[in-house]
Every structure is written in C-alpha cells, then in structure tokens.
Design a protein around this motif. Structure first.
Motif, PDB file in Angstrom:
ATOM      1  N   ASP A 311      11.953   4.787   0.549  1.00  0.00           N
ATOM      2  CA  ASP A 311      12.255   3.457   0.037  1.00  0.00           C
ATOM      3  C   ASP A 311      11.842   3.479  -1.427  1.00  0.00           C
ATOM      4  O   ASP A 311      10.651   3.561  -1.743  1.00  0.00           O
ATOM      5  CB  ASP A 311      11.455   2.409   0.832  1.00  0.00           C
ATOM      6  CG  ASP A 311      11.976   0.998   0.606  1.00  0.00           C
ATOM      7  OD1 ASP A 311      12.490   0.732  -0.500  1.00  0.00           O
ATOM      8  OD2 ASP A 311      11.853   0.180   1.517  1.00  0.00           O
ATOM      9  N   ALA A 313      11.493   1.946  -5.049  1.00  0.00           N
ATOM     10  CA  ALA A 313      11.470   0.791  -5.944  1.00  0.00           C
ATOM     11  C   ALA A 313      11.776   1.275  -7.356  1.00  0.00           C
ATOM     12  O   ALA A 313      11.387   2.387  -7.741  1.00  0.00           O
ATOM     13  CB  ALA A 313      10.101   0.108  -5.885  1.00  0.00           C
ATOM     14  N   ALA A 318       7.814  -2.695 -10.922  1.00  0.00           N
ATOM     15  CA  ALA A 318       8.111  -3.108  -9.545  1.00  0.00           C
ATOM     16  C   ALA A 318       7.039  -2.638  -8.553  1.00  0.00           C
ATOM     17  O   ALA A 318       7.074  -2.997  -7.375  1.00  0.00           O
ATOM     18  CB  ALA A 318       9.473  -2.574  -9.120  1.00  0.00           C
ATOM     19  N   ALA A 322       6.221  -3.864  -4.556  1.00  0.00           N
ATOM     20  CA  ALA A 322       6.555  -2.860  -3.536  1.00  0.00           C
ATOM     21  C   ALA A 322       5.314  -2.539  -2.690  1.00  0.00           C
ATOM     22  O   ALA A 322       5.397  -2.365  -1.473  1.00  0.00           O
ATOM     23  CB  ALA A 322       7.092  -1.595  -4.203  1.00  0.00           C
ATOM     24  N   ASN A 331       8.692  -2.171   3.830  1.00  0.00           N
ATOM     25  CA  ASN A 331       9.408  -0.968   3.357  1.00  0.00           C
ATOM     26  C   ASN A 331      10.129  -0.278   4.503  1.00  0.00           C
ATOM     27  O   ASN A 331       9.816  -0.465   5.674  1.00  0.00           O
ATOM     28  CB  ASN A 331       8.417   0.006   2.721  1.00  0.00           C
ATOM     29  CG  ASN A 331       7.290   0.398   3.661  1.00  0.00           C
ATOM     30  OD1 ASN A 331       6.696  -0.485   4.287  1.00  0.00           O
ATOM     31  ND2 ASN A 331       6.998   1.666   3.795  1.00  0.00           N
ATOM     32  N   GLN A 335       7.341   4.770   0.824  1.00  0.00           N
ATOM     33  CA  GLN A 335       7.492   3.932  -0.358  1.00  0.00           C
ATOM     34  C   GLN A 335       7.159   4.717  -1.617  1.00  0.00           C
ATOM     35  O   GLN A 335       6.037   5.207  -1.776  1.00  0.00           O
ATOM     36  CB  GLN A 335       6.577   2.707  -0.269  1.00  0.00           C
ATOM     37  CG  GLN A 335       6.741   1.748  -1.438  1.00  0.00           C
ATOM     38  CD  GLN A 335       8.084   1.031  -1.414  1.00  0.00           C
ATOM     39  OE1 GLN A 335       8.413   0.328  -0.463  1.00  0.00           O
ATOM     40  NE2 GLN A 335       8.895   1.222  -2.465  1.00  0.00           N
ATOM     41  N   VAL A 337       7.987   4.816  -6.105  1.00  0.00           N
ATOM     42  CA  VAL A 337       8.481   4.064  -7.264  1.00  0.00           C
ATOM     43  C   VAL A 337       9.119   5.071  -8.219  1.00  0.00           C
ATOM     44  O   VAL A 337       8.491   6.072  -8.585  1.00  0.00           O
ATOM     45  CB  VAL A 337       7.327   3.327  -7.979  1.00  0.00           C
ATOM     46  CG1 VAL A 337       7.856   2.563  -9.186  1.00  0.00           C
ATOM     47  CG2 VAL A 337       6.609   2.401  -7.017  1.00  0.00           C
TER      48      VAL A 337
END
Lengths: 339, 339
Positions: A311, A313, A318, A322, A331, A335, A337
């Motif tokens: 997932d 971001a 962000a 997140a 999520n 997760q 970024v």
C-alpha cells in the motif's frame, strides 16, 4: 538537485491514537556526508506498528523518539554522495533513514541491495516484516505438518508471510483480519485455508465461536501480532503444548480496553494447564540469520511463489496520515511511502 | 488387620478457599485386589496445591474429583496383598492412592521404592515436587552461572529444590516467602543467597523495591509458583531473554484479587520488549526422565547434600485442615499426612 531536504518530526507525544498534529513537516539543508558516511536520496520509507511505541517516553528495547527529532524508520534509496568504502553514487541501499527525503548514515549501518530489486520490496516481503515472520516461525513455532496455525493482522506484511510459510510446511492456516475485503485477500491472494472477519464478531466469545468452526482440532500455533480481543478468543482453543510467538500487541499500543477484568490469571492458568510456550520476538536479535532468509525467500519472491501486497502512500507529507490509518487497519498490505 | 478402611471424599465444591465442610470422612470395607492388582496400606499421603484445582468442575489437564469421590493424591505404603507380578507383601510402593488408608491399584500404576528409604521422602524431595523442580529447570530454565533466579513459595518442596539446584549451578538465588520464620528457613536451611518476606510488603510495588535491592542485576529466571502480587513485582525486573517456567499459580487458585486492572497487556508487552520465554510445566509430561532424576538427586539426599523439610500431619482425619492450611501458607516444608 535541490539543496533542501524534508523530514517529519515528532511534534508532541500522542495521547492514545496518534493524530496529524503529533507530527510536523520540516525543511532543512541537505547535510554532507563525513568520513565513512554516505548521503542517500530516500525513495521509499517503511511504516510499521512498532513506531507507535517509539513515540511514547517509556523504557523499551529501543530509545523513544525525542520531541523535535525525526521519526525513526527504515528507508531505501540511492546513494548520491559517498565517503564510505564500498559505496558509490547510484548504489541502492537500505538503512534507518528516518522519515526523511535524505539521510546521512555511516556505511557500516547500511545494507547494499541488488540493483534489479524493486526498491520497496526491501522494506516488506524481503525486508524486516518478511524476515520477522521467517525467523520467528523458525525459532519459536516448531511447525509440524497437520497442525493448525492462526494469525491476526493476517494480510499485513508479517501475517501474510507467516501464513504462507506455515501453509508450505503443511499446516492448516487460519487468517484473522478486519473486514470483508481483507478476509478475501487472505484466502484468495495469500492462500490461507480460512479467514475470519474479527469486525463481524462483537466480542471475544463470538469470535471464538467462528474460530472453532474453522479450527475444529484446536490451535497449535498462534502467531501474536495484536493482543486484545483476538488473544482472548484464541487462548481457550490452544492445544496442549501449543506455541505462541509474541511479535506485537498492536491492539494495545494506544491504550487499553479496560472492562475491569484482569485477564492475566486466565492467561497464566491456560499456559500452565496447556503447557504453552510463549516467546517474545524482536527481529533485531536475529540479524545473523538475515542472509539465510534472503537466500531462502528471495528466489521464491522473484519466481512469483510468494505473494505480497503493498500500500503505497505518495509523498513524505502523506506519511503521518498513512501511519495513523495503518494503526487503524486501513492499509491494504505493507504500508510504504514513496518519496 | 481391621476390615474397614477410611477415606476422605469431596463433599461439595468449594467456593473460594476450601473449608472443612467441603470434605467428608467415610468408612468402607477394605477392597480385595483383582488379577494384576495390589492392596496397599497407605502410611503417608502427599498434599499438594494442584489438588485445589481438581476440586473445581472445570476442564483441566486432569479430570476433576466428583462429589462423593475420594480426593486424589499420591501416597506411599506397604503392599499387604498382591495379585500383580513383581509385587510381594511388605514391598514399599508409591502411587495415586487418594486420601485413604488403603487402596487397590494395578501393579502397572505403582512404583516400587528401595526398602531403606524413609517412606515420606518419596512424596517430597525424591518425589513429584523434587522432580518437578529438577525437570522444569532442566527443560525450561537454561540456567547460566552468574545469573539471578527468583522463586516464591521458596521453602516449599518445589521452591526449595529449585533454589538448591540453581545455587549449585552458580546462580544468585532469591527466595520469596511468607513470614519471618520462612525467610530464615530459606537462607539458613535451604541456602538461598537472600530471602524476602512478601507479607512485609503491602503491594507489588513495595515488594519490587525489596527485590531490586537483592537482585541489583535484574532477574534472569523467575520460577513461577504463585502468580499474583509476586508476579507483578518481578515482571518489570526481568532481564532481556529471561525465562519463566510456569509451575503453579497458587495465589489465584481460590479466586482473584480484582482491583479492576487488566494486567494481561502489561505482561504481554513485557514478554515482547524483554523477549521473555514462558513455558507451562506439568510434571506428568516428563515421567520418562524420573529415573534419571532419582539417579542424580537420590545419592545427594542420602549424603545430606540436599536439604529438605517435612510438615507431617497426624492421621487421615487431619488431612483437610492440613490441606487448607497449606493453601494459606501455614505449612513448614513439604506437607504430608502420616496415616
């Protein structure tokens, strides 16, 4: 190249669930690497539940993040300047960069990654979460074909790897996850034998009834990611000589339910009567086995034999939302970024 | 020889702490042994905390005692009639005779004892309690010289053996016991390095402060006999990679304190952060090692190198009060009944 970097700091200590105001986005000049150091442009940052613990000012296995300090975390990126032996501009590396667009780290604290690797995989299926699952099962679960394993947060990067390794070892695997979408993911994408939606069951008793249907022979290995209601549901179903690798207690990270019942005596009695083995697991104790993990799991990932899910971001700014969403189970998969 | 025997039955299920009215003394004709069976005149009966659990009608590792049934327990005595190969009149034997003056048991469920042995020792230092300590430390404690071990109920037959084995292995040993007399026993008779009176400390916090003084380097092995206040006091002092063999939870056998605090999250977090290992221990899983235990500890007892202590109640009719007193910590050493 821009001469300023961005980072996210801890603005204040959260009370219970973190909120956006607990974080601050700041700009700063990009630092230069000193002797033996490397400057990295971070491309992907990992967000993990353990970070919630670091936001509190309590003694733990690692120091907490100070107010005004950059949030801690693992990142992956390219070397853009190196004064460390063995690292050159353009190398793909990973290390504890923190929540930042750039980081200067000693070469000794960086790991070089194969150039063809999709960078974010080094944060998930082939990074700390995947390794946590692999080493925890190996050291503390004593998997036996024909047994039953249950794991919550089952579509997360640790839980999904736990399920796949156990399934490959011949166990019946039961996923516990939040919501219809995640239970479908658990069986369809990650190959669990069964999946239970804990949100569809109001309390531990109802959840336990659903578990009994899917684990008619009881539970031999409960991989503990969450604590709380799931633990309370699973515990009475544990078989004699069951094993509980204890990897996380995310449901208790931001305060307790507190219905006035002390559950410790019930747990203690179960451990005795069932002769359970509970083993606390922190992945940092086991880095000596990381290369063996990569040699085992890396080729399987490349060959498409291990499923994973990310997932992503977009943008460092962000990261706080997140992270907050991840702690609430919003999520889908690991997760990260993208910076 | 009289033709009637006496036995003590469970008259009703206790609510909380047992009281004398929960038991009944009954007479019955002495039964005759069938083929393969042996009739025993019991000379000594063992009283142990696990019996409290058998008085409740809950699923456990062993069936509960039914209302009107003879209380369960290990006894030692002489064979007075045998229809089993390998047993002759006059043999000294031990087995699960129950709380009774006589018992008929299959030869396969009896263990023959050396004729010169002081009979009651087979119930204590060379019986189940001594073996529990020996096998539990061996399997679950991973003792290392220079470490620190703490144990509560430290002058009891399990705790006192735990302390002596750990001390011989080079550990610093801390006894926790109730009252001045017992703490003196712990250090003077059983050789603990230090002893703490839990009754002198009102709550877990105060007890912990006393422990910190005696265990300045923390606790590596906590042998769990009791749960409750002692567990709460010790837990924060556990060192990283500490081990907790869980042998009993006597403080919770007769109901809970219940101050409205759920201590399970605190425990769970400690296990994770400290990477503790908790192992439930039931001695019945380990009988295959009993002969090895006897070969190791038997000669040491005979040579006076292992200290023990017996508290002998006189007469079967004294068993209920002795048992109730033991659950309240009133006994001094291994509680037996001379019949």
């Amino acid at each position: 190249m821009s001469s300023t970097m961005q980072r996210i700091t801890l603005a204040r200590r959260p009370s219970g669930q973190p909120v956006p105001e607990d974080f601050a986005l700041q700009s700063a000049p990009i630092p230069s690497p000193g002797e033996g150091e490397v400057l990295i442009a971070v491309s992907h940052l990992s967000l993990d539940p353990y970070m919630r613990g670091r936001m509190d000012d309590v003694k733990s296995y690692a120091p907490s993040v100070g107010i005004g300090e950059t949030m801690t975390g693992q990142g992956v990126g390219r070397v853009i300047a190196s004064k460390a032996d063995g690292f050159a501009e353009g190398d793909l590396v990973t290390g504890i960069t923190g929540w930042a667009s750039h980081a200067v780290l000693p070469g000794s604290e960086l790991r070089k990654l194969p150039d063809g690797l999709q960078p974010s995989l080094a944060l998930g299926v082939l990074g700390m979460p995947g390794f946590t699952a692999w080493v925890g099962l190996r050291k503390y679960a004593d998997l036996k074909a024909g047994e039953t394993l249950a794991v919550a947060a089952a579509t997360g990067p640790v839980g999904s790897m736990v399920g796949q390794i156990a399934k490959a070892a011949g166990l019946r695997t039961i996923a516990i996850a939040g919501g219809d979408e995640k239970t479908k993911l658990a069986t369809n994408h990650f190959g669990f034998d069964a999946a239970i939606d804990h949100r569809a069951h109001a309390d531990a008793r109802a959840l336990r009834a659903a578990l009994v249907e899917q684990a008619p022979d009881g539970v031999d290995v409960y991989w503990e990611n969450v604590g709380g209601k799931v633990l309370e549901a699973v515990l009475p179903l544990m078989n004699v000589h069951g094993r509980i690798p204890l990897c996380g207690t995310i449901s208790w990270y931001s305060g307790l339910d507190g219905d006035g019942t002390d559950r410790l005596p019930m747990l203690w009695r179960s451990v005795l009567v069932k002769r359970l083995r509970i083993s606390g697991l922190i992945v940092f104790d086991h880095w000596d086995l990381f290369d063996e993990f990569l040699a085992d799991i890396g080729p399987k990932v490349m060959a498409g034999k291990i499923a994973y899910l990310e997932d992503v971001a977009q943008g460092l700014e962000a990261a706080p939302e997140a992270f907050i969403g991840m702690l609430q189970g919003k999520n889908r998969g690991k997760q990260v970024v993208a910076i």
